[in-house]
Design an enzyme around this catalytic site. Structure first.
Site, PDB file in Angstrom:
ATOM      1  CB  SER A 121       5.450  -5.092 -39.060  1.00 60.08           C
ATOM      2  OG  SER A 121       5.168  -4.934 -40.440  1.00 60.08           O
TER       3      SER A 121
ATOM      4  CE1 TYR B 206       1.391  -8.984 -38.983  1.00 55.98           C
ATOM      5  CE2 TYR B 206       1.905  -6.958 -40.176  1.00 55.98           C
ATOM      6  CZ  TYR B 206       2.315  -8.145 -39.600  1.00 55.98           C
ATOM      7  OH  TYR B 206       3.635  -8.505 -39.631  1.00 55.98           O
TER       8      TYR B 206
END
Length: 619
Positions: free
Chosen positions: A489, A502
């Protein structure tokens, strides 16, 4: 594999004896494998063993090679005309009443182009698969066109191929090649193949190499100059042709085949991320493509399917899962008829086995369908049984020759181990692994519990580790390359006060990918990290928000999903970036504009990025 189980016969033609080996059922259609220089028929042993399960496979030592006898004198004994006589003699002996499918590598391909284009072989050949060996007639016209109408691009291609062809000039020198092959070069050749081409040290090449290479020099001397100077004007293929081009071929430029559509009206193109000696380094993929192409010719689907010049086809695999719909052990096989592959990179991925995790929706589903459209066999993995079944069914409709759904939690190590064993046993070793499964978690660090951390790390990090370890090891042990894609990501390099867990999981995935890329390069394996930004997927609506009650979490999920939908960056663009990363073996791929911008800032101005991370987003 060795050819111990092969049935041998001797075919006499033109004053010589050819050693012919046969595998498989003679009642099945025949595939004839023709070896190159300085090889013998054993170069095909791994491919032949795989094809023999369904085909009658024939290999023969070209005159003067292996156990076949050499013409006397050698000069003039290796012309393409005499090699064609040999082929017809073999074909008449092994398949007198039925045309054969011809496969050639290197000089085996050069001479097979002659077989596929001369009038006297019409009716004896059903199809031709070519790899790493052009037609000398086509090559001659290719040179003439670039010399008669020079331009910078054409001149560059001539110079580039001229440099790659250095060995051709050396083989035309009197006596020196023979002395080299019977001396130090012959002794060192196995080590050269292992070091430069990554050819496994499995007893190949055979002990006849020095003699084979010495005799084979006359292949060049008897044919190259005469054909390049006076190429045949009618060298059109009268059979369907499959061209397999290794992208890393040391000896041949892909541009040699730029105008091949003119000469082969029924042409299927494929590319393979490999070097020259693909019969030894990529036997699984070659057997898949060869068998698939021959199968389509035999069934008539290649002729009736409207395949145009330069087209692509899917690889000829049967549709349907190993266990059928609702198969055992969590398998959800699909048996919907597939369309012909027509998507981007179908020449590269047709027939390959691709496993995608998190494939029930979002980026995973889009990626599975993109590989399906490129003709790959797809294994879709997810915890969502209904979603993964829908993905497998859609993959078949999109163009996958086969697709399966597997219900597995990627964070469960034992379940992943069982999946790895099952996939290897039922479908073979995965060619491309896409570790995409992930879950979202938002909230300040001090509000994030240990259980929250365990959940996100189990899926986002340990799921990737399990996939890389289990399937990556299988790829490495197979020794035929492969590619791992880990979906990270932009959060991996863009700090955020609201995404500590995350971002940490994705940063770990990014670094894991970089480390694996360094380690697995020597195994001819690629590793890519894909870093999307704001992509409109279901992960936003199901993300967990730490430190808030259920009502507030529901509100934040809906708000986040609405914002992402307004951004509306489709998962399909990420999927295409994933395919491109594999084709070009890219290390890190930021996908969205914001992902690329933050990647640039992380490299040139990390301080600014840290400052932006302190800004508290509106709730």
């Amino acid at each position: 594999m060795e050819l111990r189980d092969a049935r041998e016969r001797w075919v006499r033609t033109g004053g010589i004896e050819l050693c012919v080996a046969e595998l498989g059922d003679p009642a099945q259609p025949t595939i004839v494998l023709v070896h190159g220089y300085p090889d013998s028929k054993e170069v095909w042993s791994e491919v032949a063993g795989r094809l023999a399960e369904r085909w009658h496979v024939v290999l023969y030592d070209v005159r003067g090679h292996g156990r076949s006898t050499a013409p006397k004198p050698l000069r003039g004994g290796f012309t393409l005309e005499k090699l064609t006589d040999d082929f017809l003699a073999v074909a008449d002996a092994v398949s007198p009443d039925r045309p054969v499918h011809v496969v050639g590598h290197d000089w085996g391909s050069v001479q097979s182009w002659e077989f596929a284009t001369v009038e006297r072989t019409q009716g004896r050949i059903a199809s031709f698969t070519s790899m790493s060996g052009p037609s000398l007639d086509h090559f001659g016209h290719w040179i003439k066109r670039r010399m008669s109408h020079p331009d910078p691009r054409g001149v560059g291609q001539l110079l580039g191929q001229g440099a790659k062809s250095w060995y051709v000039y050396a083989l035309h020198t009197p006596a020196l090649p023979e002395m080299a092959w019977r001396g130090a070069l012959g002794r060192q050749w196995p080590r050269i193949l292992q070091r430069m081409e990554k050819v496994p040290a499995d007893g190949y090449p055979t002990a006849s190499l020095p003699r084979d290479a010495s005799h084979g020099a006359w292949l060049y001397r008897d044919n190259i100059r005469s054909r390049l100077r006076r190429p045949r004007p009618d060298a059109y293929a009268h059979v369907p042709v499959q061209l397999i081009t290794p992208t890393g071929d040391t000896f041949l430029s892909p541009s040699l085949y730029d105008e091949l559509d003119t000469w082969a009206p029924r042409l299927v193109r494929r590319t393979l991320a490999a070097k020259h000696w693909v019969p030894r380094t990529r036997p699984d993929q070659l057997a898949s493509w060869i068998g698939g192409f021959a199968g389509r010719v035999e069934s008539g689907s290649l002729e009736s399917g409207g395949l145009e010049s330069g087209g692509l086809e899917s690889g000829g695999f049967e549709s349907g899962g190993a266990n059928g719909p609702g198969g055992s052990d969590g398998s959800l096989g699909s048996a919907v008829p597939s369309a012909a592959a027509s998507g981007a990179h179908a020449d590269r991925f047709g027939g390959q086995l691709v496993l995608v995790t998190g494939a029930a929706s979002g980026i995973g589903r889009a990626t599975a369908l993109a590989f399906a459209e490129a003709g790959a066999r797809v294994i879709a993995v997810d915890r969502d049984a209904e979603g993964v079944a829908r993905t497998a069914e859609a993959a078949l409709r999109t163009g996958a020759p086969a697709a399966w759904g597997e219900v597995v939690d990627v964070g469960d190590e034992q379940a992943m181990e069982k999946l790895g064993e099952k996939v290897a046993a039922e479908h073979g070793v995965v060619d491309v692994l896409v570790n995409n499964a992930g879950i979202g978690l938002s909230g300040a660090f001090l509000d994030t519990t240990s259980e929250d951390w365990r959940k996100v790390l189990d899926v986002n990090l340990w799921g990737v580790i399990h996939g890389c370890r289990i399937f990556g090891r299988q790829m490495a042990e197979r020794g035929q390359g492969g590619h791992i894609v880990n979906v990270a990501s932009a959060a991996a390099y863009q700090p955020s006060r609201v995404l500590p867990a995350y971002s940490t999981s994705k940063a770990a995935v990014l670094m894991l990918s970089e480390c694996l890329r360094a380690e697995l390069a020597e195994k001819s394996m690629g590793v890519s990290a894909i870093c999307p930004g704001f992509v409109n997927t279901g992960i936003t609506g199901s993300a967990h928000f730490a430190g808030v009650d259920e009502a507030e979490e529901s509100r934040l999920q809906k708000r986040t999903a609405r914002l992402y939908s307004l951004r509306n960056y489709p998962a399909e663009k990420v999927a295409q970036a994933i395919l491109g990363a594999v084709v070009h073996n890219k290390a890190v791929v930021p996908v969205t504009p914001e992902a690329r911008a933050s990647r640039l800032l992380s490299l040139v101005s990390p301080r600014l990025l840290r400052g932006l991370a302190r800004v508290k987003p509106p709730l």
